[in-house]
Design a protein around this motif. Structure first.
Motif, mmCIF file in Angstrom:
data_model
loop_
_atom_site.group_PDB
_atom_site.id
_atom_site.type_symbol
_atom_site.label_atom_id
_atom_site.label_comp_id
_atom_site.label_asym_id
_atom_site.label_seq_id
_atom_site.Cartn_x
_atom_site.Cartn_y
_atom_site.Cartn_z
ATOM 1 N N THR A 199 0.785 -1.357 0.201
ATOM 2 C CA THR A 199 -0.038 -0.043 -0.038
ATOM 3 C C THR A 199 0.951 1.318 0.048
ATOM 4 O OG1 THR A 199 -1.751 -1.166 1.040
ATOM 5 C CG2 THR A 199 -1.650 1.404 1.249
ATOM 6 N N GLU A 200 1.973 1.391 0.987
ATOM 7 C CA GLU A 200 2.734 2.637 0.738
ATOM 8 C C GLU A 200 3.312 2.770 -0.394
ATOM 9 O OE1 GLU A 200 6.171 4.326 3.961
ATOM 10 O OE2 GLU A 200 5.296 2.384 4.337
ATOM 11 N N LEU A 201 3.786 1.758 -0.984
ATOM 12 C CA LEU A 201 4.554 1.860 -2.392
ATOM 13 C C LEU A 201 3.711 2.312 -3.357
ATOM 14 C CD1 LEU A 201 7.095 1.438 -4.226
ATOM 15 C CD2 LEU A 201 6.286 -1.033 -4.493
ATOM 16 N N GLY A 202 2.509 1.665 -3.519
ATOM 17 C CA GLY A 202 1.448 2.328 -4.458
ATOM 18 C C GLY A 202 1.174 3.923 -4.095
ATOM 19 N N GLN A 203 1.041 4.167 -2.671
ATOM 20 C CA GLN A 203 0.719 5.652 -2.459
ATOM 21 C C GLN A 203 1.910 6.444 -2.973
ATOM 22 O OE1 GLN A 203 0.305 5.027 1.658
ATOM 23 N NE2 GLN A 203 -1.935 5.177 1.656
ATOM 24 N N GLN A 204 3.416 6.147 -2.775
ATOM 25 C CA GLN A 204 4.451 6.680 -2.941
ATOM 26 C C GLN A 204 4.485 6.894 -4.503
ATOM 27 O OE1 GLN A 204 7.497 4.431 -1.515
ATOM 28 N NE2 GLN A 204 7.263 5.212 0.750
ATOM 29 N N MET A 205 4.177 5.891 -5.446
ATOM 30 C CA MET A 205 4.052 5.741 -6.837
ATOM 31 C C MET A 205 3.074 6.968 -7.511
ATOM 32 S SD MET A 205 4.466 1.934 -7.859
ATOM 33 C CE MET A 205 5.414 2.190 -9.474
ATOM 34 N N GLU A 206 1.822 6.895 -6.582
ATOM 35 C CA GLU A 206 0.821 7.746 -7.218
ATOM 36 C C GLU A 206 0.936 9.207 -6.816
ATOM 37 O OE1 GLU A 206 -2.835 8.813 -8.832
ATOM 38 O OE2 GLU A 206 -1.681 7.279 -9.051
ATOM 39 N N ALA A 207 1.799 9.564 -5.716
ATOM 40 C CA ALA A 207 2.294 10.852 -5.349
ATOM 41 C C ALA A 207 3.335 11.336 -6.441
ATOM 42 C CB ALA A 207 2.835 10.728 -4.059
ATOM 43 N N ASP A 208 4.165 10.531 -6.897
ATOM 44 C CA ASP A 208 5.241 10.649 -7.971
ATOM 45 C C ASP A 208 4.476 11.178 -9.349
ATOM 46 O OD1 ASP A 208 7.917 10.939 -9.053
ATOM 47 O OD2 ASP A 208 7.234 9.108 -10.239
ATOM 48 N N PHE A 209 3.341 10.094 -9.780
ATOM 49 C CA PHE A 209 2.694 10.333 -10.893
ATOM 50 C C PHE A 209 2.080 11.863 -10.854
ATOM 51 C CE2 PHE A 209 2.314 5.444 -11.364
ATOM 52 C CZ PHE A 209 3.373 5.396 -12.386
ATOM 53 N N THR A 210 1.270 11.966 -9.616
ATOM 54 C CA THR A 210 0.505 13.231 -9.501
ATOM 55 C C THR A 210 1.731 14.658 -9.602
ATOM 56 O OG1 THR A 210 -0.989 12.349 -8.130
ATOM 57 C CG2 THR A 210 -0.881 14.742 -7.974
ATOM 58 N N MET A 220 -3.140 -0.736 -3.108
ATOM 59 C CA MET A 220 -2.716 -2.207 -2.919
ATOM 60 C C MET A 220 -2.247 -2.635 -4.368
ATOM 61 S SD MET A 220 -1.976 -4.495 -0.701
ATOM 62 C CE MET A 220 -1.379 -6.222 -0.412
ATOM 63 N N ILE A 221 -0.918 -2.905 -4.470
ATOM 64 C CA ILE A 221 -0.439 -3.559 -5.807
ATOM 65 C C ILE A 221 -0.694 -5.013 -6.142
ATOM 66 C CG2 ILE A 221 1.573 -3.638 -7.397
ATOM 67 C CD1 ILE A 221 2.755 -1.046 -5.907
ATOM 68 N N HIS A 222 -1.233 -5.248 -7.248
ATOM 69 C CA HIS A 222 -1.513 -6.367 -7.617
ATOM 70 C C HIS A 222 -1.673 -6.627 -9.188
ATOM 71 C CE1 HIS A 222 -5.249 -3.945 -7.794
ATOM 72 N NE2 HIS A 222 -5.771 -4.896 -8.407
ATOM 73 N N GLY A 223 -1.720 -7.945 -9.471
ATOM 74 C CA GLY A 223 -1.976 -8.196 -10.974
ATOM 75 C C GLY A 223 -1.924 -9.591 -10.984
ATOM 76 N N ALA A 224 -1.693 -10.391 -12.211
ATOM 77 C CA ALA A 224 -1.861 -11.828 -12.117
ATOM 78 C C ALA A 224 -0.597 -12.334 -13.073
ATOM 79 C CB ALA A 224 -3.248 -12.153 -13.077
ATOM 80 N N CYS A 225 -0.597 -13.562 -12.964
ATOM 81 C CA CYS A 225 0.651 -14.384 -13.801
ATOM 82 C C CYS A 225 -0.076 -15.229 -14.601
ATOM 83 C CB CYS A 225 1.449 -15.320 -12.905
ATOM 84 S SG CYS A 225 2.480 -14.227 -11.927
ATOM 85 N N LYS A 226 0.773 -15.989 -15.565
ATOM 86 C CA LYS A 226 0.149 -16.552 -16.786
ATOM 87 C C LYS A 226 -1.037 -17.781 -16.002
ATOM 88 C CE LYS A 226 2.078 -15.887 -20.779
ATOM 89 N NZ LYS A 226 1.337 -15.578 -22.127
ATOM 90 N N ASN A 227 -1.777 -18.203 -16.699
ATOM 91 C CA ASN A 227 -2.950 -19.107 -16.501
ATOM 92 C C ASN A 227 -2.091 -20.499 -16.840
ATOM 93 O OD1 ASN A 227 -4.851 -21.130 -15.931
ATOM 94 N ND2 ASN A 227 -6.312 -19.941 -16.965
ATOM 95 N N GLU A 228 -1.557 -21.151 -15.833
ATOM 96 C CA GLU A 228 -1.091 -22.522 -16.425
ATOM 97 C C GLU A 228 -1.879 -23.646 -15.611
ATOM 98 O OE1 GLU A 228 3.097 -21.761 -15.785
ATOM 99 O OE2 GLU A 228 3.333 -21.188 -17.770
ATOM 100 N N ASP A 229 -3.206 -23.570 -15.592
ATOM 101 C CA ASP A 229 -4.005 -24.443 -14.503
ATOM 102 C C ASP A 229 -3.969 -25.884 -15.355
ATOM 103 O OD1 ASP A 229 -6.429 -24.565 -12.807
ATOM 104 O OD2 ASP A 229 -7.062 -25.513 -14.360
ATOM 105 N N LYS A 230 -3.887 -26.897 -14.396
ATOM 106 C CA LYS A 230 -3.468 -28.156 -14.774
ATOM 107 C C LYS A 230 -4.589 -28.513 -15.474
ATOM 108 C CE LYS A 230 0.206 -28.669 -11.649
ATOM 109 N NZ LYS A 230 0.354 -27.453 -11.466
ATOM 110 N N MET A 231 -5.783 -28.395 -15.451
ATOM 111 C CA MET A 231 -7.089 -28.901 -15.788
ATOM 112 C C MET A 231 -7.581 -28.131 -16.953
ATOM 113 S SD MET A 231 -9.054 -29.510 -12.138
ATOM 114 C CE MET A 231 -10.538 -29.893 -12.780
ATOM 115 N N GLY A 232 -6.971 -27.165 -17.374
ATOM 116 C CA GLY A 232 -7.179 -26.209 -18.432
ATOM 117 C C GLY A 232 -8.221 -25.072 -18.157
#
Length: 333
Positions: free
Chosen positions: A218-229, A289-301
């Motif tokens: 959260t703090e990193l996200g706030q710092q990045m937003e302050a920089d963008f602003t 809160m910084i988030h994202g997703a990685c590749k979907n490599e689900d074994k069941m497809g």
């Protein structure tokens, strides 16, 4: 001879619990993430005291709550969505829409969903992705009384307002998944903070492309937003709040390489947290809160399906650009 104490249970404090093995995670672009930089999210049962949930949310930036929505309600929504898209060839022949199994003979990049960087070129596929946001079944799902009551209780709100531009998105195995970001990037207008509810629509294993959260970010996200602003201080008001202004990447994301972002931007100080999500679970997180997703490599497809919902307390200052509209390709938001 059998002794009297052979079948006595082992005291709990003497039991040894082995942590579940972490899967290998691969970024949209780049290498697999260093396993030392990955950990498990902390799940919270639905019947936990609200004060405990708020403590987790304030400390961690998120709270991962189990079984908020009835499982069958979620699976009904999953079945509806993939029935809606079945004409595109996204499903493996002979499988049921409720399972959402990807057609592994198809090119994953021809079946990217919302937020998967590049949408399918076929206009009919784009039309179906847009239309999925306004079907009666989906709009009814958004009104889930279980979810809405939880939010009111959790946030101590009398009434909540949902942002009408929701993001109903799928992520097929080996396709492009959600980039790394924090939500405030895209909802910069409005003075009040909002609550995001990320709802997996179906079971999603830890290697199935579900959201992964950068621990204590959260703090990193706030710092990045302050920089963008600060760097946007001379922009027009309209350009300043755009998630795609010249300070940002083309698609508004911070990165598509989770391994590199963790090592460089986060300086190796934060782990990527993952979970085995089950239908009915919901993750609530704050705007930074910084988030994202990685590749979907689900074994069941299995195809990851989820929706991103944002809520304000009724009457608060909101990002009106996201109100009264639904997601459309190239809508600039």
């Amino acid at each position: 001879m059998t002794t009297a104490f052979e079948n006595l249970p082992i005291p709990a404090h003497e039991l040894t619990f082995e942590p579940k093995q972490l899967p290998k995670l691969r970024s949209n672009y780049g290498e697999y993430i260093d396993p030392a930089s990955v950990g498990w999210m902390r799940p919270t049962p639905l019947d936990a005291p609200v004060e405990e949930m708020r403590k987790h949310f304030d400390e961690d930036g998120y709270v991962f709550v189990k079984a908020v929505i009835p499982r069958e309600d979620v699976l009904d929504m999953r079945e509806h969505y993939f029935s809606h898209l079945s004409s595109t060839g996204i499903l493996k022949p002979g499988t049921h829409p409720r399972d959402g199994i990807f057609n592994d003979t198809a090119d994953p990049f021809l079946h990217n969903g919302v937020g998967g960087t590049n949408l399918p070129e076929e206009m009919e596929q784009q039309r179906l992705l847009t239309a999925a946001h306004v079907t009666p079944e989906y709009l009814n799902f958004l009104e889930s009384p279980h979810l809405r009551q939880f939010i009111r209780d959790f946030m101590s709100w009398k009434r909540e307002t949902i942002v009408t531009r929701t993001l109903l998105r799928h992520n097929v195995p080996h396709g492009l998944s959600t980039g790394i970001h924090y939500d405030r990037i895209f909802l910069r207008a409005g003075e009040s903070e909002f609550l995001t509810a990320w709802v997996p629509i179906g079971d999603c294993a830890a290697d199935g492309g579900g959201l992964t959260y950068l621990e204590n970010s959260t703090e990193l996200g706030q710092q990045m937003e302050a920089d963008f602003t600060e760097r946007a201080k001379d922009f027009t008001p309209e350009e300043r709040i755009r998630g795609f202004n010249q300070n940002m990447a083309k698609d508004g994301q911070l990165s598509h390489n989770a391994d590199e972002f963790g090592r460089v931007e986060a300086k190796g100080r934060h782990r990527w947290l993952i979970a085995d999500y089950e239908a009915g679970d919901v993750v609530f997180h704050n705007p930074y809160m910084i988030h994202g997703a990685c590749k979907n490599e689900d074994k069941m497809g299995r195809i990851r399906l989820s929706t991103d919902l944002r809520f304000y307390e009724e009457g608060m200052s909101m990002d009106e650009r996201w109100m009264g509209v639904v997601w459309e390709p190239e809508d600039g938001l």
